[in-house]
Design a protein around this motif. Structure first.
Motif, PDB file in Angstrom:
ATOM      1  N   LYS A 145      -1.452  -4.960  -2.882  1.00 52.35           N
ATOM      2  CA  LYS A 145      -0.822  -4.867  -4.190  1.00 52.35           C
ATOM      3  C   LYS A 145      -1.882  -4.979  -5.284  1.00 52.35           C
ATOM      4  O   LYS A 145      -1.922  -4.193  -6.219  1.00 52.35           O
ATOM      5  N   ARG A 146      -2.769  -5.942  -5.131  1.00 52.26           N
ATOM      6  CA  ARG A 146      -3.863  -6.124  -6.094  1.00 52.26           C
ATOM      7  C   ARG A 146      -4.683  -4.864  -6.253  1.00 52.26           C
ATOM      8  O   ARG A 146      -5.121  -4.508  -7.336  1.00 52.26           O
ATOM      9  N   GLN A 147      -4.949  -4.221  -5.114  1.00 48.34           N
ATOM     10  CA  GLN A 147      -5.785  -3.037  -5.143  1.00 48.34           C
ATOM     11  C   GLN A 147      -4.991  -1.823  -5.616  1.00 48.34           C
ATOM     12  O   GLN A 147      -5.540  -0.738  -5.774  1.00 48.34           O
ATOM     13  N   GLY A 148      -3.683  -2.022  -5.758  1.00 53.06           N
ATOM     14  CA  GLY A 148      -2.868  -0.915  -6.220  1.00 53.06           C
ATOM     15  C   GLY A 148      -2.713   0.190  -5.189  1.00 53.06           C
ATOM     16  O   GLY A 148      -2.542   1.356  -5.540  1.00 53.06           O
ATOM     17  N   VAL A 149      -2.782  -0.181  -3.926  1.00 48.52           N
ATOM     18  CA  VAL A 149      -2.645   0.831  -2.873  1.00 48.52           C
ATOM     19  C   VAL A 149      -1.250   0.733  -2.258  1.00 48.52           C
ATOM     20  O   VAL A 149      -0.918  -0.272  -1.639  1.00 48.52           O
TER      21      VAL A 149
ATOM     22  N   VAL B  50     -17.434 -13.893  -4.568  1.00 46.75           N
ATOM     23  CA  VAL B  50     -16.815 -12.784  -3.844  1.00 46.75           C
ATOM     24  C   VAL B  50     -15.422 -13.186  -3.388  1.00 46.75           C
ATOM     25  O   VAL B  50     -14.442 -12.468  -3.606  1.00 46.75           O
ATOM     26  N   ARG B  51     -15.343 -14.344  -2.764  1.00 49.69           N
ATOM     27  CA  ARG B  51     -14.046 -14.795  -2.278  1.00 49.69           C
ATOM     28  C   ARG B  51     -13.071 -15.001  -3.422  1.00 49.69           C
ATOM     29  O   ARG B  51     -11.916 -14.618  -3.360  1.00 49.69           O
ATOM     30  N   GLU B  52     -13.562 -15.636  -4.461  1.00 46.73           N
ATOM     31  CA  GLU B  52     -12.704 -15.976  -5.586  1.00 46.73           C
ATOM     32  C   GLU B  52     -12.056 -14.720  -6.188  1.00 46.73           C
ATOM     33  O   GLU B  52     -10.899 -14.744  -6.581  1.00 46.73           O
ATOM     34  N   LEU B  53     -12.818 -13.675  -6.241  1.00 42.34           N
ATOM     35  CA  LEU B  53     -12.313 -12.451  -6.859  1.00 42.34           C
ATOM     36  C   LEU B  53     -11.636 -11.532  -5.845  1.00 42.34           C
ATOM     37  O   LEU B  53     -11.004 -10.566  -6.205  1.00 42.34           O
ATOM     38  N   GLY B  54     -11.774 -11.867  -4.583  1.00 45.81           N
ATOM     39  CA  GLY B  54     -11.255 -10.961  -3.557  1.00 45.81           C
ATOM     40  C   GLY B  54     -11.973  -9.627  -3.621  1.00 45.81           C
ATOM     41  O   GLY B  54     -11.379  -8.568  -3.438  1.00 45.81           O
TER      42      GLY B  54
END
Lengths: 344, 344
Positions: A145-149, B50-54
């Motif tokens: 969802k975050r990636q909008g895929v 990196v982890r924090e932002l995914g």
DNA sequence: ACCTGCTATGCAAGCGCTTACATTGATCGG
DNA sequence: CCGATCAATGTAAGCGCTTGCATAGCAGGT
């Protein structure tokens, strides 16, 4: 000493084409992507240059600049047997009709591998994803969802799940088949199934058998369950195990046709007559079900239709931000000779 | 009003990670690609960000900048049946062990489609390609050479061809099987084959049968040939056609196991006993050969080994400019019950 | 104290495209 | 004959990374 000769061994770029055709790179790009926005003379000039150089666009650069790839990814548990082949073929055909390329990956029924594949496909810029079954770590759905895929789930159907789905009711289908089996007098039932741990299709099919038994007043504990991996030989091995049990089953209900065919072969090897000594059922109705001897009683799944519908849904989802969409595919019982009345 | 909040809905980039970790993008890149070139403290800081932002790297951008993708492509004629599945699986496994991703496409046995797929995979930046069979437009090989993309051919073997190959001798294998068939007394031979037009495996197998016949003094014209597409039902249909012929065959040699299984099923449907009334042979020795009843006499091809060797060769070829490499895979006859002595 | 030789990091130039915006020149109504 | 309109093309700013080169800081030899 450098040379600017476009016939160097470097693979030609848009700029090379532009130079040769004496236009700007923008014009070349437009020729390739929306030819009608360019006047015919220019277009011809450009196309000539393209041919002359043997130019092929760099997909990665294009994806980077345009932020879409006209590519959708599909992750299936396995390519080793035919279960997913037909549906996937139909899926691909429908995508192709819409100018979309399919990328496949197979996860070998391992959820960690699947997760990795999902990340891979997303980072490759897949505009959408087809996944099999809905049961997976919720973090994955969040990530997507975050990636909008957008994602479409196939082969399974969970009315409660909030994910677009094109699938069938594994529980109901298997329950219906089990009901039939019981109606034919069978009481000593065994099942051979894939690992039910993170395979929703397998566990729902198992639950379907149990539900039918309960409905018929047969104690759940009467069901002999063997978990194994999908494969012809694995089916045979599982049957051998079942046959060592004190109370041998009169029918083996298999989680899919591949296992069932293995069971039939092994049963014959053991000198058992199918169905006289042992009835066998499958699930999926793939090609081998029909040509097995005896032909296999199974649940028919309209795989091609499912694949096509999944592609359509996914295409609609890409771009639009419509939140959802669900298609329930109907299955049917396919009665053949491998299942017969229980004769004491 | 714009915001620089990295937690916006835009998917995070290297720059976001760099900002959050208070380092340069170069350092983040190095953390991801060659962690040992970065001191531990920094690395931890970066990884935390990196982890924090995914964060997930953008593959296309990476490919564009680095000019390699750690990806190789495979184009197979079909995914619909199991012929290529096992070999491809082994191919993929070996690639995976070397950190390389496989991209598959299927050409539906159409050479124009295959050509398109080749271009697609190349423009996607595949570092190398696996193709099935060697017979194709020479322009394609030139194109690939120009693009600097190494190719390995599998499933076929042409000693004269100048392309790296991992395959088996279709001609010799089929000739050997045909020799056996003839040695068992069969004279009225029929074959069901895939289109021999642009399928080198099919045409070599056919040539193998003819060579064995000639060697045994049987006129080539005695061979009944039916061309069809690979598929169980197609095999059955072809048999029906053969059975309308004035001089019915005593044996049907099929171009692959899928056709053969279809033939066996159809024969039984027509009331023929296999092998008493009609012998049947296949090619490939895929799983269904063993479980068919009667079990199928066929040519065993060590698909897994072939897939693995192909991967190794391809991996060696990528990067190095070694011109060539050839591996011949040995096949063997697999005698089972579907073939028996001819009894008049 | 100074120079040398590292190593860890930063800087910035691309990689090959797409596309918003600017420019140009023709067309046309008034 | 002039300005408005519009179609065709050009200009150039990125897209999100990698990597050659520059820089800085530090240890150790003299």
């Amino acid at each position: 000493m450098q040379t600017d000769d476009p016939r160097s061994d470097r693979t030609p770029t848009l700029a090379d084409v532009a130079r040769l055709a004496s236009v700007s790179t923008a014009t070349v790009s437009r020729c390739l992507n929306s030819p009608d926005r360019v006047i015919e003379d220019t277009r011809n000039k450009v196309m000539k240059a393209v041919r002359e150089l043997g130019y092929a666009p760099n997909f990665n650069a294009r994806a980077l600049a345009a932020k879409r790839t006209n590519t959708i990814g599909a992750i299936i548990p396995t390519m080793e047997n035919a279960i997913f082949a037909r549906g996937l073929q139909a899926f691909q055909e429908e995508l192709g009709r819409n100018g979309i390329t399919m990328l496949v990956a197979s996860s070998s029924y391992q959820s960690d591998l699947e997760e990795e594949q999902i990340r891979t496909l997303v980072s490759r810029g897949a505009d959408g994803l087809l996944l099999i079954g809905y049961r997976r770590d919720p973090r994955i759905y969040e990530f997507l969802k975050r990636q909008g895929v957008p994602v479409v789930i196939a082969w399974g159907y969970d009315p409660k799940a909030q994910v677009p789905t094109v699938g069938f009711d594994n529980f109901a289908a298997m329950k219906s088949l089990a009901g039939k089996v019981i109606g034919m007098g069978h009481r000593r039932i065994a099942t051979i199934t894939a690992s039910t741990h993170d395979n929703d299709r397998a566990s729902e099919r198992l639950a379907g058998i149990l539900a039918a038994m309960v409905e018929a007043g047969i104690p759940e504990t009467d069901l002999s369950i063997v978990e194994t991996t999908y494969g012809i030989d694995e089916g045979g091995a599982a049957l051998e195990h079942l046959m060592t049990l004190p109370d041998r089953p009169s029918v083996v209900m298999c989680g899919n046709d591949v296992l069932a065919v293995g069971v039939i072969a092994k049963a014959q090897e053991l000198g058992l007559n199918v169905p006289a000594d042992l009835s066998v059922t499958g699930f999926d109705d793939i090609e081998i079900a029909k040509i097995s001897s005896p032909p296999l009683t199974t649940v028919h799944v309209p795989h091609r239709r499912m694949g096509k519908e999944a592609a359509r849904l996914l295409i609609n989802l890409v771009g639009s931000d419509r939140p959802n969409g669900k298609v329930l595919i109907e299955t049917s019982l396919q009665m053949r000779e491998s299942l017969t009345e229980y004769a004491d």
